[in-house]
Design a protein around this motif. Structure first.
Motif, PDB file in Angstrom:
ATOM      1  N   PHE A  89       0.858  -1.181   0.000  1.00  0.00           N
ATOM      2  CA  PHE A  89       0.000   0.000   0.000  1.00  0.00           C
ATOM      3  C   PHE A  89       0.901   1.240   0.000  1.00  0.00           C
ATOM      4  O   PHE A  89       2.101   1.136   0.282  1.00  0.00           O
ATOM      5  CB  PHE A  89      -0.930  -0.042   1.218  1.00  0.00           C
ATOM      6  N   TRP A  90       0.330   2.380  -0.300  1.00  0.00           N
ATOM      7  CA  TRP A  90       1.148   3.597  -0.351  1.00  0.00           C
ATOM      8  C   TRP A  90       0.276   4.819  -0.130  1.00  0.00           C
ATOM      9  O   TRP A  90      -0.939   4.771  -0.295  1.00  0.00           O
ATOM     10  CB  TRP A  90       1.877   3.711  -1.697  1.00  0.00           C
ATOM     11  N   SER A  91       0.905   5.911   0.240  1.00  0.00           N
ATOM     12  CA  SER A  91       0.221   7.188   0.345  1.00  0.00           C
ATOM     13  C   SER A  91       1.258   8.276   0.147  1.00  0.00           C
ATOM     14  O   SER A  91       2.273   8.307   0.861  1.00  0.00           O
ATOM     15  CB  SER A  91      -0.453   7.314   1.728  1.00  0.00           C
ATOM     16  N   LYS A  92       1.026   9.138  -0.848  1.00  0.00           N
ATOM     17  CA  LYS A  92       1.945  10.238  -1.198  1.00  0.00           C
ATOM     18  C   LYS A  92       3.356   9.740  -1.530  1.00  0.00           C
ATOM     19  O   LYS A  92       4.336  10.437  -1.259  1.00  0.00           O
ATOM     20  CB  LYS A  92       2.006  11.264  -0.055  1.00  0.00           C
ATOM     21  N   THR A  93       3.414   8.551  -2.104  1.00  0.00           N
ATOM     22  CA  THR A  93       4.716   8.005  -2.521  1.00  0.00           C
ATOM     23  C   THR A  93       4.571   7.313  -3.890  1.00  0.00           C
ATOM     24  O   THR A  93       5.329   6.386  -4.186  1.00  0.00           O
ATOM     25  CB  THR A  93       5.232   6.953  -1.508  1.00  0.00           C
ATOM     26  N   THR A 110       1.698  -3.314  -5.946  1.00  0.00           N
ATOM     27  CA  THR A 110       0.747  -2.245  -5.601  1.00  0.00           C
ATOM     28  C   THR A 110      -0.543  -2.529  -6.372  1.00  0.00           C
ATOM     29  O   THR A 110      -0.544  -3.346  -7.302  1.00  0.00           O
ATOM     30  CB  THR A 110       1.265  -0.853  -6.034  1.00  0.00           C
ATOM     31  N   VAL A 111      -1.596  -1.803  -6.050  1.00  0.00           N
ATOM     32  CA  VAL A 111      -2.872  -2.031  -6.750  1.00  0.00           C
ATOM     33  C   VAL A 111      -2.723  -1.744  -8.248  1.00  0.00           C
ATOM     34  O   VAL A 111      -3.343  -2.396  -9.092  1.00  0.00           O
ATOM     35  CB  VAL A 111      -4.017  -1.213  -6.098  1.00  0.00           C
ATOM     36  N   GLU A 112      -1.846  -0.815  -8.592  1.00  0.00           N
ATOM     37  CA  GLU A 112      -1.649  -0.474 -10.009  1.00  0.00           C
ATOM     38  C   GLU A 112      -0.857  -1.548 -10.748  1.00  0.00           C
ATOM     39  O   GLU A 112      -0.824  -1.565 -11.973  1.00  0.00           O
ATOM     40  CB  GLU A 112      -0.920   0.869 -10.150  1.00  0.00           C
ATOM     41  N   VAL A 157     -11.547   0.075  -5.940  1.00  0.00           N
ATOM     42  CA  VAL A 157     -10.447  -0.886  -6.150  1.00  0.00           C
ATOM     43  C   VAL A 157      -9.537  -0.930  -4.923  1.00  0.00           C
ATOM     44  O   VAL A 157      -8.997  -1.987  -4.579  1.00  0.00           O
ATOM     45  CB  VAL A 157      -9.621  -0.639  -7.440  1.00  0.00           C
ATOM     46  N   SER A 158      -9.390   0.194  -4.232  1.00  0.00           N
ATOM     47  CA  SER A 158      -8.573   0.198  -3.007  1.00  0.00           C
ATOM     48  C   SER A 158      -9.211  -0.707  -1.959  1.00  0.00           C
ATOM     49  O   SER A 158      -8.511  -1.447  -1.249  1.00  0.00           O
ATOM     50  CB  SER A 158      -8.444   1.616  -2.444  1.00  0.00           C
ATOM     51  N   ALA A 159     -10.549  -0.660  -1.874  1.00  0.00           N
ATOM     52  CA  ALA A 159     -11.258  -1.518  -0.920  1.00  0.00           C
ATOM     53  C   ALA A 159     -11.042  -2.987  -1.270  1.00  0.00           C
ATOM     54  O   ALA A 159     -10.744  -3.817  -0.395  1.00  0.00           O
ATOM     55  CB  ALA A 159     -12.746  -1.175  -0.919  1.00  0.00           C
ATOM     56  N   ALA A 160     -11.144  -3.323  -2.559  1.00  0.00           N
ATOM     57  CA  ALA A 160     -10.971  -4.723  -2.983  1.00  0.00           C
ATOM     58  C   ALA A 160      -9.530  -5.186  -2.728  1.00  0.00           C
ATOM     59  O   ALA A 160      -9.288  -6.336  -2.339  1.00  0.00           O
ATOM     60  CB  ALA A 160     -11.312  -4.865  -4.468  1.00  0.00           C
ATOM     61  N   PHE A 161      -8.597  -4.285  -2.941  1.00  0.00           N
ATOM     62  CA  PHE A 161      -7.185  -4.614  -2.736  1.00  0.00           C
ATOM     63  C   PHE A 161      -6.924  -4.889  -1.245  1.00  0.00           C
ATOM     64  O   PHE A 161      -6.282  -5.880  -0.889  1.00  0.00           O
ATOM     65  CB  PHE A 161      -6.347  -3.433  -3.230  1.00  0.00           C
ATOM     66  N   ALA A 162      -7.469  -4.045  -0.389  1.00  0.00           N
ATOM     67  CA  ALA A 162      -7.287  -4.241   1.056  1.00  0.00           C
ATOM     68  C   ALA A 162      -8.000  -5.509   1.527  1.00  0.00           C
ATOM     69  O   ALA A 162      -7.499  -6.229   2.394  1.00  0.00           O
ATOM     70  CB  ALA A 162      -7.803  -3.027   1.816  1.00  0.00           C
ATOM     71  N   ASN A 184      -7.306  11.782   5.901  1.00  0.00           N
ATOM     72  CA  ASN A 184      -8.233  11.909   4.765  1.00  0.00           C
ATOM     73  C   ASN A 184      -7.823  11.090   3.545  1.00  0.00           C
ATOM     74  O   ASN A 184      -8.510  11.098   2.527  1.00  0.00           O
ATOM     75  CB  ASN A 184      -8.335  13.382   4.332  1.00  0.00           C
ATOM     76  N   SER A 185      -6.687  10.412   3.625  1.00  0.00           N
ATOM     77  CA  SER A 185      -6.197   9.673   2.453  1.00  0.00           C
ATOM     78  C   SER A 185      -7.008   8.393   2.238  1.00  0.00           C
ATOM     79  O   SER A 185      -7.695   7.913   3.145  1.00  0.00           O
ATOM     80  CB  SER A 185      -4.725   9.306   2.660  1.00  0.00           C
ATOM     81  N   THR A 186      -6.890   7.840   1.026  1.00  0.00           N
ATOM     82  CA  THR A 186      -7.546   6.564   0.737  1.00  0.00           C
ATOM     83  C   THR A 186      -6.969   5.475   1.633  1.00  0.00           C
ATOM     84  O   THR A 186      -7.682   4.575   2.088  1.00  0.00           O
ATOM     85  CB  THR A 186      -7.304   6.171  -0.742  1.00  0.00           C
TER      86      THR A 186
HETATM   87  P1  AVW Z   1      -2.429   9.824  -2.255  1.00  0.00           P
HETATM   88  P2  AVW Z   1      -3.932   7.821  -0.921  1.00  0.00           P
HETATM   89  N1  AVW Z   1      -4.057   6.816 -10.918  1.00  0.00           N
HETATM   90  O1  AVW Z   1      -0.994   9.877  -2.643  1.00  0.00           O
HETATM   91  O2  AVW Z   1      -3.649   7.170   0.409  1.00  0.00           O
HETATM   92  C1  AVW Z   1      -4.777   7.935 -10.698  1.00  0.00           C
HETATM   93  O3  AVW Z   1      -2.990  11.003  -1.521  1.00  0.00           O
HETATM   94  O4  AVW Z   1      -5.108   8.722  -0.958  1.00  0.00           O
HETATM   95  O5  AVW Z   1      -2.595   8.507  -1.377  1.00  0.00           O
HETATM   96  N2  AVW Z   1      -5.247   8.279  -9.491  1.00  0.00           N
HETATM   97  C2  AVW Z   1      -5.002   7.456  -8.465  1.00  0.00           C
HETATM   98  C3  AVW Z   1      -4.255   6.273  -8.581  1.00  0.00           C
HETATM   99  C4  AVW Z   1      -3.772   5.977  -9.886  1.00  0.00           C
HETATM  100  N3  AVW Z   1      -3.020   4.876 -10.112  1.00  0.00           N
HETATM  101  N4  AVW Z   1      -4.163   5.662  -7.381  1.00  0.00           N
HETATM  102  C5  AVW Z   1      -4.801   6.444  -6.519  1.00  0.00           C
HETATM  103  N5  AVW Z   1      -5.320   7.504  -7.167  1.00  0.00           N
HETATM  104  C6  AVW Z   1      -6.046   8.618  -6.620  1.00  0.00           C
HETATM  105  C7  AVW Z   1      -4.576   3.229  -3.746  1.00  0.00           C
HETATM  106  C8  AVW Z   1      -6.824   8.197  -5.383  1.00  0.00           C
HETATM  107  O6  AVW Z   1      -8.114   8.814  -5.451  1.00  0.00           O
HETATM  108  C9  AVW Z   1      -3.339   2.457  -3.323  1.00  0.00           C
HETATM  109  F1  AVW Z   1      -3.686   1.194  -2.962  1.00  0.00           F
HETATM  110  C10 AVW Z   1      -5.977   8.770  -4.256  1.00  0.00           C
HETATM  111  O7  AVW Z   1      -6.765   9.136  -3.168  1.00  0.00           O
HETATM  112  C11 AVW Z   1      -2.745   3.241  -2.176  1.00  0.00           C
HETATM  113  O8  AVW Z   1      -2.524   2.390  -1.043  1.00  0.00           O
HETATM  114  C12 AVW Z   1      -5.301   9.978  -4.867  1.00  0.00           C
HETATM  115  O9  AVW Z   1      -5.056   9.554  -6.215  1.00  0.00           O
HETATM  116  C13 AVW Z   1      -3.733   4.338  -1.877  1.00  0.00           C
HETATM  117  O10 AVW Z   1      -4.884   4.093  -2.688  1.00  0.00           O
HETATM  118  C14 AVW Z   1      -4.016  10.457  -4.218  1.00  0.00           C
HETATM  119  O11 AVW Z   1      -3.312   9.480  -3.547  1.00  0.00           O
HETATM  120  C15 AVW Z   1      -3.185   5.693  -2.236  1.00  0.00           C
HETATM  121  O12 AVW Z   1      -4.150   6.666  -2.021  1.00  0.00           O
END
Ligand code: AVW
Length: 260
Positions: A89-93, A110-112, A157-162, A184-186
């Motif tokens: 998982f990731w956030s702002k990275t 990662t989910v991507e 998709v984040s929910a399904a991944f988790a 507030n992050s996903t």
């Molecule tokens: P963020 P979050 N392509 O850096 O924790 C386009 O603030 O909120 O971290 N938009 C995307 C993509 C993508 N590949 N991925 C996420 N976003 C949107 C998915 C999404 O709405 C992974 F599993 C997100 O809130 C990570 O663990 C926002 O860009 C987690 O969610 C900014 O991301 C990262 O989301």
């Protein structure tokens, strides 16, 4: 002199074309061919069925009223599952984590990197319109914060991944910002809440710092993260620099997890 003016004129026209053409490309470039091409790269899936399940979430609907549940059929069609211990998982990275998993794909996903997120990664904008069967890009897609086609897709998709997480999970968070675990992050609002004990045994936070490390594993937001975890899920935090990650991921000999 005249020659110089002509060259300058051609340069200005070229720049203007670029400025106009790039956004137009984003606005009008059809989504389906990219989706199907990327899906075919994954090999062996029914890409037309996946596209149908995907687009029915938003086609013909008010673009401000697309909910994450509207993508349930897409999630069902993909039917994602993963080996234990691999989910990242990731956030702002986003950039650093993808550079890492690209080189260490046998270790972490990662989910991507999976069928859930691969087809739509980075595609930014799509939506539908009431009374219409088309997919629109940018133009006609309102910049609506909640319940828009793109945000709801990534939430679903984040929910399904988790939900697919098993064993030891890893999260790459950003040590160059004040709040690596942003409430507030996903990651905070959807993913962490769905880590289930005893399916998930531990969470390791990899706190990545670049040039301006502003925090470390003692960060207050990481205490909040620990409190959010369900009972029974162990927590670890490791501080790593981007340079260390790069060095380690470039070395195929290193076993999974040995980069922190
Ligand atoms: P963020 P979050 N392509 O850096 O924790 C386009 O603030 O909120 O971290 N938009 C995307 C993509 C993508 N590949 N991925 C996420 N976003 C949107 C998915 C999404 O709405 C992974 F599993 C997100 O809130 C990570 O663990 C926002 O860009 C987690 O969610 C900014 O991301 C990262 O989301």
């Amino acid at each position: 002199m005249e020659k110089k003016l002509i060259i300058l004129g051609v340069g200005v026209v070229a720049v203007l074309i670029l400025i106009v053409a790039v956004p137009l490309g984003v606005m009008f470039w059809p989504l389906k061919p990219t989706f199907i091409d990327r899906c075919k790269e994954l090999n062996g899936y029914d890409c037309e069925t996946w596209w149908g399940a995907f687009e029915q979430a938003y086609v013909g609907k008010d673009p401000r009223k697309v909910h994450m549940e509207d993508y349930d059929n897409f999630i069902k069609a993909v039917n994602f599952s993963a080996e234990p211990n691999k989910l990242m998982f990731w956030s702002k990275t986003k950039d650093v984590v993808h550079a890492f998993t690209k080189k260490k794909k046998d270790c972490f996903l990662t989910v991507e990197d999976t069928a859930l997120g691969y087809m739509l990664d980075g595609l930014m904008s799509w939506c539908g319109k009431e009374g219409c069967t088309k997919t629109f890009r940018k133009i006609g897609c309102p910049g609506w914060k909640e319940n828009n086609a793109v945000g709801s897709f990534w939430n679903r998709v984040s929910a399904a991944f988790a939900d697919a997480a098993r064993g030891d999970v890893t999260a790459m968070l950003n040590g160059d910002i004040d709040t690596p675990f942003n409430p507030n992050s996903t990651f905070a609002t959807i993913e962490v809440k769905r880590f289930d004990s005893p399916k998930v045994k531990s969470l390791t936070v990899v706190l990545v710092t670049g040039k301006s490390a502003v925090t470390n594993c003692k960060n207050a937001s990481l205490k909040d993260l620990q409190r959010e975890l369900k009972k029974g899920i162990a927590y670890n935090c490791k501080e790593v620099t981007e340079a260390q990650l790069e060095e380690c991921s470039s070395n195929p000999e290193r076993p999974c997890g040995a980069c922190w």
